[in-house]
Design a protein around this motif. Structure first.
Motif, PDB file in Angstrom:
ATOM      1  N   LEU A 144       0.841  -1.199   0.000  1.00  0.00           N
ATOM      2  CA  LEU A 144       0.000   0.000   0.000  1.00  0.00           C
ATOM      3  C   LEU A 144       0.876   1.248   0.000  1.00  0.00           C
ATOM      4  O   LEU A 144       2.012   1.215   0.471  1.00  0.00           O
ATOM      5  CB  LEU A 144      -0.883   0.004   1.255  1.00  0.00           C
ATOM      6  CG  LEU A 144      -1.795  -1.201   1.422  1.00  0.00           C
ATOM      7  CD1 LEU A 144      -2.509  -1.128   2.781  1.00  0.00           C
ATOM      8  CD2 LEU A 144      -2.804  -1.279   0.286  1.00  0.00           C
ATOM      9  N   PRO A 145       0.358   2.369  -0.508  1.00  0.00           N
ATOM     10  CA  PRO A 145       1.116   3.625  -0.412  1.00  0.00           C
ATOM     11  C   PRO A 145       1.412   3.945   1.049  1.00  0.00           C
ATOM     12  O   PRO A 145       0.542   3.775   1.910  1.00  0.00           O
ATOM     13  CB  PRO A 145       0.158   4.670  -1.003  1.00  0.00           C
ATOM     14  CG  PRO A 145      -0.799   3.882  -1.834  1.00  0.00           C
ATOM     15  CD  PRO A 145      -0.929   2.543  -1.168  1.00  0.00           C
ATOM     16  N   THR A 146       2.640   4.345   1.324  1.00  0.00           N
ATOM     17  CA  THR A 146       3.037   4.636   2.705  1.00  0.00           C
ATOM     18  C   THR A 146       3.654   6.028   2.786  1.00  0.00           C
ATOM     19  O   THR A 146       4.053   6.599   1.771  1.00  0.00           O
ATOM     20  CB  THR A 146       4.080   3.605   3.207  1.00  0.00           C
ATOM     21  OG1 THR A 146       5.132   3.515   2.245  1.00  0.00           O
ATOM     22  CG2 THR A 146       3.454   2.243   3.401  1.00  0.00           C
ATOM     23  N   GLU A 147       3.741   6.525   3.983  1.00  0.00           N
ATOM     24  CA  GLU A 147       4.303   7.859   4.183  1.00  0.00           C
ATOM     25  C   GLU A 147       5.807   7.814   4.345  1.00  0.00           C
ATOM     26  O   GLU A 147       6.496   8.800   4.146  1.00  0.00           O
ATOM     27  CB  GLU A 147       3.674   8.529   5.415  1.00  0.00           C
ATOM     28  CG  GLU A 147       2.198   8.852   5.245  1.00  0.00           C
ATOM     29  CD  GLU A 147       1.910   9.642   3.967  1.00  0.00           C
ATOM     30  OE1 GLU A 147       2.601  10.658   3.731  1.00  0.00           O
ATOM     31  OE2 GLU A 147       1.024   9.234   3.195  1.00  0.00           O
ATOM     32  N   ARG A 148       6.323   6.658   4.792  1.00  0.00           N
ATOM     33  CA  ARG A 148       7.774   6.546   4.934  1.00  0.00           C
ATOM     34  C   ARG A 148       8.221   5.218   4.357  1.00  0.00           C
ATOM     35  O   ARG A 148       7.398   4.457   3.855  1.00  0.00           O
ATOM     36  CB  ARG A 148       8.188   6.682   6.403  1.00  0.00           C
ATOM     37  CG  ARG A 148       7.514   5.707   7.313  1.00  0.00           C
ATOM     38  CD  ARG A 148       7.686   6.112   8.770  1.00  0.00           C
ATOM     39  NE  ARG A 148       7.005   5.184   9.649  1.00  0.00           N
ATOM     40  CZ  ARG A 148       7.542   4.064  10.093  1.00  0.00           C
ATOM     41  NH1 ARG A 148       8.771   3.739   9.743  1.00  0.00           N
ATOM     42  NH2 ARG A 148       6.865   3.264  10.893  1.00  0.00           N
ATOM     43  N   GLU A 149       9.518   4.945   4.457  1.00  0.00           N
ATOM     44  CA  GLU A 149      10.054   3.772   3.787  1.00  0.00           C
ATOM     45  C   GLU A 149       9.673   2.507   4.553  1.00  0.00           C
ATOM     46  O   GLU A 149      10.414   2.043   5.428  1.00  0.00           O
ATOM     47  CB  GLU A 149      11.588   3.918   3.680  1.00  0.00           C
ATOM     48  CG  GLU A 149      12.139   3.257   2.446  1.00  0.00           C
ATOM     49  CD  GLU A 149      13.568   3.675   2.153  1.00  0.00           C
ATOM     50  OE1 GLU A 149      13.790   4.838   1.815  1.00  0.00           O
ATOM     51  OE2 GLU A 149      14.465   2.821   2.264  1.00  0.00           O
ATOM     52  N   GLU A 150       8.522   1.942   4.229  1.00  0.00           N
ATOM     53  CA  GLU A 150       8.090   0.689   4.841  1.00  0.00           C
ATOM     54  C   GLU A 150       7.124   0.001   3.884  1.00  0.00           C
ATOM     55  O   GLU A 150       6.539   0.645   3.014  1.00  0.00           O
ATOM     56  CB  GLU A 150       7.401   0.940   6.186  1.00  0.00           C
ATOM     57  CG  GLU A 150       6.141   1.780   6.067  1.00  0.00           C
ATOM     58  CD  GLU A 150       5.434   1.969   7.399  1.00  0.00           C
ATOM     59  OE1 GLU A 150       5.719   1.235   8.339  1.00  0.00           O
ATOM     60  OE2 GLU A 150       4.578   2.870   7.466  1.00  0.00           O
ATOM     61  N   SER A 176      13.561   7.474  -3.014  1.00  0.00           N
ATOM     62  CA  SER A 176      13.504   7.442  -1.549  1.00  0.00           C
ATOM     63  C   SER A 176      12.219   8.067  -1.024  1.00  0.00           C
ATOM     64  O   SER A 176      11.881   7.906   0.149  1.00  0.00           O
ATOM     65  CB  SER A 176      14.696   8.211  -0.957  1.00  0.00           C
ATOM     66  OG  SER A 176      14.476   9.611  -1.046  1.00  0.00           O
ATOM     67  N   ARG A 218       7.973  13.409   1.216  1.00  0.00           N
ATOM     68  CA  ARG A 218       7.909  13.471   2.684  1.00  0.00           C
ATOM     69  C   ARG A 218       8.311  14.853   3.191  1.00  0.00           C
ATOM     70  O   ARG A 218       7.839  15.302   4.244  1.00  0.00           O
ATOM     71  CB  ARG A 218       8.835  12.397   3.264  1.00  0.00           C
ATOM     72  CG  ARG A 218       8.557  12.068   4.701  1.00  0.00           C
ATOM     73  CD  ARG A 218       9.152  10.727   5.093  1.00  0.00           C
ATOM     74  NE  ARG A 218      10.579  10.610   4.911  1.00  0.00           N
ATOM     75  CZ  ARG A 218      11.488  11.241   5.635  1.00  0.00           C
ATOM     76  NH1 ARG A 218      11.109  12.029   6.606  1.00  0.00           N
ATOM     77  NH2 ARG A 218      12.764  11.071   5.396  1.00  0.00           N
ATOM     78  N   ARG A 268       6.138   0.379  -8.955  1.00  0.00           N
ATOM     79  CA  ARG A 268       5.840   1.182  -7.775  1.00  0.00           C
ATOM     80  C   ARG A 268       5.711   0.306  -6.526  1.00  0.00           C
ATOM     81  O   ARG A 268       5.942   0.782  -5.405  1.00  0.00           O
ATOM     82  CB  ARG A 268       4.578   2.022  -7.947  1.00  0.00           C
ATOM     83  CG  ARG A 268       3.323   1.228  -8.113  1.00  0.00           C
ATOM     84  CD  ARG A 268       2.102   1.875  -7.497  1.00  0.00           C
ATOM     85  NE  ARG A 268       2.151   1.958  -6.062  1.00  0.00           N
ATOM     86  CZ  ARG A 268       1.882   0.936  -5.238  1.00  0.00           C
ATOM     87  NH1 ARG A 268       1.595  -0.259  -5.715  1.00  0.00           N
ATOM     88  NH2 ARG A 268       1.925   1.103  -3.922  1.00  0.00           N
ATOM     89  N   PRO A 294       6.578   1.824  -2.520  1.00  0.00           N
ATOM     90  CA  PRO A 294       5.197   2.300  -2.367  1.00  0.00           C
ATOM     91  C   PRO A 294       5.099   3.666  -1.704  1.00  0.00           C
ATOM     92  O   PRO A 294       4.037   4.281  -1.718  1.00  0.00           O
ATOM     93  CB  PRO A 294       4.540   1.209  -1.514  1.00  0.00           C
ATOM     94  CG  PRO A 294       5.654   0.489  -0.846  1.00  0.00           C
ATOM     95  CD  PRO A 294       6.831   0.577  -1.766  1.00  0.00           C
ATOM     96  N   TRP A 295       6.227   4.145  -1.145  1.00  0.00           N
ATOM     97  CA  TRP A 295       6.226   5.482  -0.543  1.00  0.00           C
ATOM     98  C   TRP A 295       6.384   6.561  -1.614  1.00  0.00           C
ATOM     99  O   TRP A 295       6.272   7.736  -1.297  1.00  0.00           O
ATOM    100  CB  TRP A 295       7.350   5.589   0.492  1.00  0.00           C
ATOM    101  CG  TRP A 295       8.647   4.982   0.021  1.00  0.00           C
ATOM    102  CD1 TRP A 295       9.609   5.585  -0.704  1.00  0.00           C
ATOM    103  CD2 TRP A 295       9.071   3.630   0.210  1.00  0.00           C
ATOM    104  NE1 TRP A 295      10.620   4.702  -0.984  1.00  0.00           N
ATOM    105  CE2 TRP A 295      10.325   3.491  -0.421  1.00  0.00           C
ATOM    106  CE3 TRP A 295       8.514   2.516   0.865  1.00  0.00           C
ATOM    107  CZ2 TRP A 295      11.026   2.289  -0.428  1.00  0.00           C
ATOM    108  CZ3 TRP A 295       9.216   1.330   0.862  1.00  0.00           C
ATOM    109  CH2 TRP A 295      10.465   1.227   0.220  1.00  0.00           C
ATOM    110  N   VAL A 296       6.655   6.170  -2.847  1.00  0.00           N
ATOM    111  CA  VAL A 296       6.702   7.144  -3.944  1.00  0.00           C
ATOM    112  C   VAL A 296       5.315   7.165  -4.582  1.00  0.00           C
ATOM    113  O   VAL A 296       4.913   6.217  -5.233  1.00  0.00           O
ATOM    114  CB  VAL A 296       7.769   6.764  -4.993  1.00  0.00           C
ATOM    115  CG1 VAL A 296       7.777   7.776  -6.136  1.00  0.00           C
ATOM    116  CG2 VAL A 296       9.143   6.687  -4.338  1.00  0.00           C
ATOM    117  N   LYS A 297       4.600   8.256  -4.361  1.00  0.00           N
ATOM    118  CA  LYS A 297       3.190   8.273  -4.748  1.00  0.00           C
ATOM    119  C   LYS A 297       2.903   9.226  -5.910  1.00  0.00           C
ATOM    120  O   LYS A 297       1.782   9.323  -6.365  1.00  0.00           O
ATOM    121  CB  LYS A 297       2.340   8.631  -3.525  1.00  0.00           C
ATOM    122  CG  LYS A 297       2.500   7.587  -2.404  1.00  0.00           C
ATOM    123  CD  LYS A 297       1.571   7.819  -1.250  1.00  0.00           C
ATOM    124  CE  LYS A 297       2.058   8.909  -0.323  1.00  0.00           C
ATOM    125  NZ  LYS A 297       3.238   8.533   0.484  1.00  0.00           N
TER     126      LYS A 297
END
Lengths: 123, 361
Positions: free
Chosen positions: A66-72, B227, B232, B263, B267-270
């Motif tokens: 899923l789209p995440t806010e940080r690297e995870e 990254s 962010r 992607r 997945p953090w690259v939106k």
């Protein structure tokens, strides 16, 4: 009456012809439509990928990070993500929208199961 | 015009001594065999890295004398502003001892701010950090960002790892927090503790190195985009300096296409990477590519959406491959001129409009 224009449902397969895990391509509503049965839920969508025409009926059905806010990495949408076999574009099976950009989509169809028949109609 | 890449310099690194503690002053005076020199290029330009006519008349190295720079660059080209990026000081982060690297970076920043900027209101400075010491770099950014003449944090394209690595994120975050862009300038590739400058190792000749001057920037830019740091940290802005620009369309096209298919790996690259670049990254023009038919460069650059907003003029004075303003204007689409030659940089660095007709002589 032209169901492709009116949104009316048309019968495409007998229910037993598409058991869980099954995949079929049919010609209906003036289109080539792929159907997949994912654990008893049937999805119908245009058979060709909007990117380069890859055969979506052969696409793997899975989840996706899923789209995440940080690297995870957070796995989700299990059984709802279709990956084109040619270049890996991923689509949400319900909406048809590409995971990378909701403005890109593959056409999806409404599916009804009635009287032992699988029916599709345009959304 | 606004010149985003000018190299002022000290003739001897010992000129930094007044801003160094005795420990490091000793390194400069007595360290090694006969005093310290910054790591320098193993590739040699056969006739020299510097413009043949830029040495000051009273001695010293090109770029070391304000009066010479004023007559050859600031006045001659009617500069509105120029950004001073130093010279070999860019290489401090490939010195193994990062206490020393940071001390040199700090001394250089003070030397620039105290001896260069007061000479001319058109001068602006990049501040240098030792990026391999992120804690020290963060503290230095917070300190030097207070100076109104500092317009960005300068990093070299030569680094131990690609800049998207979380090891470096605090440096980028601190710059954004301080309201400063980060500039990534070609240099320090393959020097000191840094890895080879290309995927094929060390070029044998300077001509190879200089042709591939974009390779480090390409890797760092892709690394940063993958990254997710730009998303962010929405205030983060990056200038890519002295790497040319014709490589950019190809890299953006490839990355956009790959992101659509891959992607799931990031997945953090939106956001489509090229859209992020349009929003947060700028590129200086020098060394602007020179195809035999100039129309082809204009076509290529025009093929990227928003390119006219992403380019900022730079001369690279006083280096041998200096780009002069009139030639750059001629090689780009004419309707891009006002943006590329000034407006884009003014907006990126937050520089007030100056009436260049009344600029100090």
């Amino acid at each position: 009456v032209n169901p492709a224009a009116t949104g009316e449902s048309v019968r495409v397969l007998r229910e037993h012809e598409l058991p869980p895990g099954g995949r079929r391509v049919v010609h209906a509503l003036e289109s080539t439509v792929a159907l997949v049965n994912v654990g008893g839920r049937i999805f119908a969508f245009a058979e060709r990928c909007p990117h380069a025409g890859g055969p979506l009926v052969h696409g793997r059905v899975s989840g996706a990070p899923l789209p995440t806010e940080r690297e995870e990495y957070v796995w989700g949408r299990e059984g709802r993500v279709l990956t084109c076999p040619w270049h890996g574009w991923q689509f949400d099976l319900e909406s048809g929208r590409a995971l990378f950009d909701s403005r890109v989509a593959v056409a999806t169809y409404q599916v009804h199961v009635r009287d032992g028949w699988i029916e599709v109609s345009r959304r | 015009m606004i010149d985003c890449d000018v190299h002022h310099n000290f003739t001897s690194i010992k000129e930094l001594s007044p801003w160094l503690e005795p420990t490091w002053r000793q390194y400069l005076d007595r360290g090694g065999y006969s005093g310290y020199s910054l790591p320098n290029y193993p590739w040699v330009h056969p006739s020299g890295f510097l413009m043949g006519d830029a040495a000051p008349p009273n001695g010293g190295i090109a770029g070391s004398d304000y009066d010479t720079m004023r007559s050859q660059l600031l006045d001659r080209w009617n500069a509105e502003y120029v950004v001073l990026n130093g010279e070999d000081i860019l290489n401090v982060s490939c010195i193994p001892n990062h206490h020393f690297g940071r001390a040199l970076a700090r001394a250089y920043n003070r030397w620039t701010l105290e001896t260069w900027l007061p000479q001319d209101d058109r001068l602006r400075a990049s501040m240098v950090v030792d990026v391999e010491d992120p804690d020290g770099a963060v503290a230095d950014i917070r300190e030097f960002a207070q100076h109104p003449g500092v317009v960005q944090v300068l990093l070299p394209t030569g680094a131990r790892r690609a800049y998207g690595d979380p090891f470096y994120h605090p440096v980028f975050e601190a710059a954004a927090e301080a309201g400063l862009p980060v500039a990534m300038h070609a240099g320090a590739d393959g020097l000191g503790t840094n890895p080879p400058p290309t995927g094929a190792g060390y070029p044998r000749f300077y001509i190879e190195y200089h042709t591939l001057i974009c390779s480090g920037a390409m890797a760092h830019l892709v690394s940063l985009l993958c990254s997710g740091l730009f998303e962010r940290v929405p205030d983060l802005r990056l200038a890519v300096v002295e790497t040319g620009v014709a490589w950019l369309p190809g890299v953006l096209w490839r990355l956009d296409a790959n992101w659509k298919a891959l992607r799931a790996e990031v997945p953090w690259v939106k956001t489509l990477p090229s859209e992020t670049v349009q929003r947060q990254v700028r590129f200086t023009t020098q060394p602007l590519e020179q195809p035999a038919n100039g129309t082809n460069l204009r076509k290529l650059l025009s093929a990227v959406d928003g390119m006219e907003n992403m380019l900022m003029f730079a001369t690279d004075y006083p280096h041998w491959d200096v780009d002069v303003a009139t030639l750059v204007e001629r090689r780009l689409p004419p309707e891009w001129s006002s943006k590329v030659m000034g407006e884009n940089a003014r907006s990126f660095y937050g520089l007030p409009v100056r009436d260049t007709e009344k600029a100090p002589a």
